[in-house]
Enzyme design. Structure first.
Site, PDB file in Angstrom:
ATOM      1  N   TYR A 145      -1.669   0.577  10.220  1.00  0.00           N
ATOM      2  CA  TYR A 145      -1.805  -0.125   8.950  1.00  0.00           C
ATOM      3  C   TYR A 145      -0.610   0.197   8.049  1.00  0.00           C
ATOM      4  O   TYR A 145      -0.007  -0.691   7.433  1.00  0.00           O
ATOM      5  CB  TYR A 145      -3.121   0.319   8.294  1.00  0.00           C
ATOM      6  CG  TYR A 145      -3.357  -0.159   6.891  1.00  0.00           C
ATOM      7  CD1 TYR A 145      -3.768  -1.469   6.640  1.00  0.00           C
ATOM      8  CD2 TYR A 145      -3.196   0.709   5.808  1.00  0.00           C
ATOM      9  CE1 TYR A 145      -4.015  -1.894   5.349  1.00  0.00           C
ATOM     10  CE2 TYR A 145      -3.434   0.281   4.514  1.00  0.00           C
ATOM     11  CZ  TYR A 145      -3.845  -1.018   4.281  1.00  0.00           C
ATOM     12  OH  TYR A 145      -4.085  -1.433   3.001  1.00  0.00           O
TER      13      TYR A 145
ATOM     14  N   SER B  33       0.825  -1.210   0.000  1.00  0.00           N
ATOM     15  CA  SER B  33       0.000   0.000   0.000  1.00  0.00           C
ATOM     16  C   SER B  33       0.854   1.253   0.000  1.00  0.00           C
ATOM     17  O   SER B  33       1.951   1.274   0.567  1.00  0.00           O
ATOM     18  CB  SER B  33      -0.898   0.015   1.230  1.00  0.00           C
ATOM     19  OG  SER B  33      -1.541   1.270   1.347  1.00  0.00           O
TER      20      SER B  33
END
Lengths: 439, 244
Positions: free
Chosen positions: B149, B136
């Site tokens: 995250y 990501s």
């Protein structure tokens, strides 16, 4: 909250939007309160927008089984017609009935009971649906076969009788991806109607009308007939790969066109050019499926040509005996107002009896107008002419009709409203359209 | 040539789109997720649309001890393995309860790294294969809005980079995918900017293209390369005061 609209981009509203990926997601959404299912957002007005929860069904887009002997596809409601064609046309199958865009979902096509250029012979979309799985809020999904009386409370009901989860759709065997098209220019709407009546045995027929010309050319039209091409219709070069067609350049309207760009003068020029081009093509030609059925799909976001304000579609059907008189009055009204529609489409419907679906034997006229006050006033005059001639309206196009007009045009709506109350659907399945029309 | 593609974390929108993109090219698919029974519809879909063979497998990304056994249980060692495992949690909970944050790190870093570690060893022994890790852009720089995250994804990105380095010249290629914003269940309800937000189908096509061309690190929408270059370049004393 997300700003939503239909394909006509009017009206817009901020709606609570969620996606369904499974039957369990749908059950949870229904249990929460008033809701409506939404497919790919190609109905023009507000039927797929809810004052409660709007449930995006495109996440349920699985094809579940295909019976290659009978040509029956079982698929979830969010599958696009475009995907069905991409998957099955190379294997020799095509939808029996398709609307003018392939970017509709299976569930949406059933909910609107869409029609195509072959309604006069084949009927509407529901004629080729073997069954639907529907969740109506009483808990759990129910399979409703085409012969079941409840089948007609689903098809054409705009999602107001429950959420369509899955369906079995019969496909048409075809031997090529090509259409043999015959183009017939006519000088008036009467002549166009005569051309339709002379060609009722031809599979596909549709006419484009120049709605800005004056008498005596009022309603001059290009009638387009079509049938699926067989091997012998194809030149030798195409015969080797009859399902391959040339790709199309991806065009799109990148931004909202200023409203000024579409004015009576440019519209008149566009319509006149379209008529001339059509007249030059008179006779027989070979057209690939995509260009034949979906000319506008080649232009991504074509709805932006009407600018940010959006546009209204008007579509009515008049009984056959009232068609010539009614259509002429409408075309007069439009031409007088100078508020021509960009594309005006005329189509013959065959006999059709149903509980809530739009089609009935007669002629259906579809028009689009920028969403302005002047056009709205004109469309209301067209509403009145439709009522005068015993016609009714297509809910998949509607964005602004009054409850009174809808009820006057279609007594079936009152019965449907009562059925909704009796079955407990009125509280569960609610769209901005159902609220506006008092359904 | 027909290959076998393993999709780990196959229940997500992005994974479904990646499976479709590979199946559309005629490859057989192994779908692996915690509850394979929920993937029956996806198996039917891939078989109906593309006529490929599809098998379903139970796989629990956070049960690290089960990974070696999972791999042994596959009918064949796949030619291509895509790890689309991930969970965002909510930053508020991740920050308030560090133990919850640790689970997010396990789901996004330890789990994916462990299974890809096993796959890497098996592919190295065979001398061929491609590993794809869906990481990501959140891992490119820690931000208050999702740093737990992001930290896990940063770890995963570094792991993929090291794995690629280790396996270069051994016949095994490693692709790092940085999707940017994608319209999925994970981002539902977020107000995402349209130009920066990809559809899952775009991710699917981008992954297949990256595998075919042997790319190392891809952003799904190229504009993200510019966005992240800018974000990385902001000096920390300014960056710490921003809310991105």
């Amino acid at each position: 909250m997300r700003e939503l609209s239909g394909w006509g981009r009017a009206p817009r509203a901020r709606c609570r939007l969620r996606s369904a990926r499974s039957e369990a997601d749908v059950a949870a959404a229904i249990a929460e309160g008033p809701m409506i299912a939404r497919g790919n957002g190609r109905s023009y007005g507000d039927p797929a927008m809810s004052p409660g929860l709007t449930l995006d069904m495109r996440g349920m887009d699985r094809m579940l089984a295909f019976d290659a002997d009978r040509g029956v596809l079982v698929a979830e409601a969010g599958v696009l017609l475009a995907d069905i064609i991409a998957t099955f046309l190379p294997r020799g199958w095509f939808p029996y009935v398709t609307p003018g865009t392939k970017f509709v979902t299976l569930g949406g096509a059933i909910a609107a009971d869409v029609h195509g250029k072959n309604h006069h012979g084949d009927g509407s979309f529901r004629a080729f649906v073997d069954w639907v799985d529907v969740m109506d809020g009483a808990g759990g999904a129910r399979r409703i076969a085409a012969g079941d009386p409840d089948f007609q409370t689903v098809c054409g009901a705009m999602g107001l009788s429950g959420v369509i989860l899955r369906a079995a759709l019969r496909l048409r065997p075809v031997t090529s991806a090509w259409i043999v098209q015959e183009t017939i220019p006519t000088e008036s709407v009467e002549a166009a109607i005569d051309a339709f009546e002379d060609n009722l045995d031809v599979l596909y027929s549709v006419a484009w009308i120049d709605c800005l010309s004056f008498a005596p050319a009022l309603g001059r039209s290009i009638v387009m007939l079509g049938r699926h091409a067989e091997a012998q219709d194809l030149p030798r070069k195409l015969r080797r790969a009859p399902f391959e067609v040339p790709g199309r350049l991806p065009l799109s309207v990148p931004l909202d066109v200023p409203r000024l760009a579409l004015n009576p003068v440019t519209l008149r020029i566009f319509n006149a050019m379209y008529y001339r081009l059509g007249r030059r093509k008179a006779g027989e030609s070979l057209v690939d499926w995509d260009r034949y059925f979906y000319p506008l799909d080649a232009i991504g976001d074509w709805n932006r040509i009407y600018g940010r304000g959006g546009f209204y579609q008007f579509q009515c059907v008049l009984p056959i005996e009232a068609s010539k008189a009614g259509l002429n009055r409408m075309l007069h009204e439009i031409s007088e107002a100078g508020l021509g529609s960009f594309l005006s489409v005329l189509k013959r419907f065959g006999p059709d009896e149903s509980r809530i679906s739009f089609p009935q034997a007669g002629y259906t006229l579809a028009l689009d107008f920028p969403a302005t006050d002047a056009c709205r006033a004109l469309i209301e005059r067209l509403d009145a002419i439709t009522l005068d001639h015993g016609g009714r309206f297509y809910l998949a196009k509607d964005a602004r009709m009054s409850a009174e007009t809808a009820a006057a045009a279609d007594p079936r709506l009152g019965a449907f409203r009562d059925l909704r109350a009796a079955r407990g659907w009125s509280e569960r399945f609610v769209s901005l359209q159902s609220r506006r029309l008092g359904l | 040539m027909k290959k076998t593609v393993l999709i780990l974390g196959a229940a997500s929108d992005m994974a479904r789109a990646i499976a479709r993109a590979f199946a559309a090219d005629g490859h057989d698919i192994q779908l692996a997720a915690r509850s394979p029974a929920r993937l029956e519809g996806d198996r039917a879909d891939l078989e109906t649309r593309y006529g490929v063979e599809v098998s379903l497998h139970a796989f629990d990304a956070v049960d690290l001890g089960s990974h070696a056994g999972f791999l042994e249980g596959l009918p064949t060692l796949p030619d291509i393995a895509v790890c689309a495992v991930g969970a965002m949690g909510t930053q508020e909970e991740n920050a308030a309860w560090p133990e919850v944050g640790a689970q997010v790190m396990r789901a996004n870093f330890e789990g994916p790294a462990t299974i890809l570690g096993h796959l890497a060893n098996a592919m190295e022994a065979r001398g061929s294969g491609t590993l794809v890790g869906i990481s990501s852009v959140a891992g490119e720089r820690g931000r208050a809005s999702n740093y737990v995250y992001g930290a896990a994804k940063a770890g995963f990105t570094a792991f993929l980079s090291g794995l690629r380095n280790r396996l270069a010249g051994k016949g095994v290629h490693v692709v790092t995918v940085l999707p940017g914003f994608v319209n999925t269940a994970m981002t539902e309800g977020m107000d995402l900017p349209g130009a920066l937000t990809a559809e899952p189908s775009e991710v699917g096509k981008a992954v297949v293209a990256a595998v075919e061309k042997g790319r190392d690190v891809i952003y799904v929408r190229p504009v993200w390369r510019i966005v992240m270059t800018v974000i990385r370049a902001i000096p920390e004393r300014i960056f710490k005061k921003t809310s991105l």
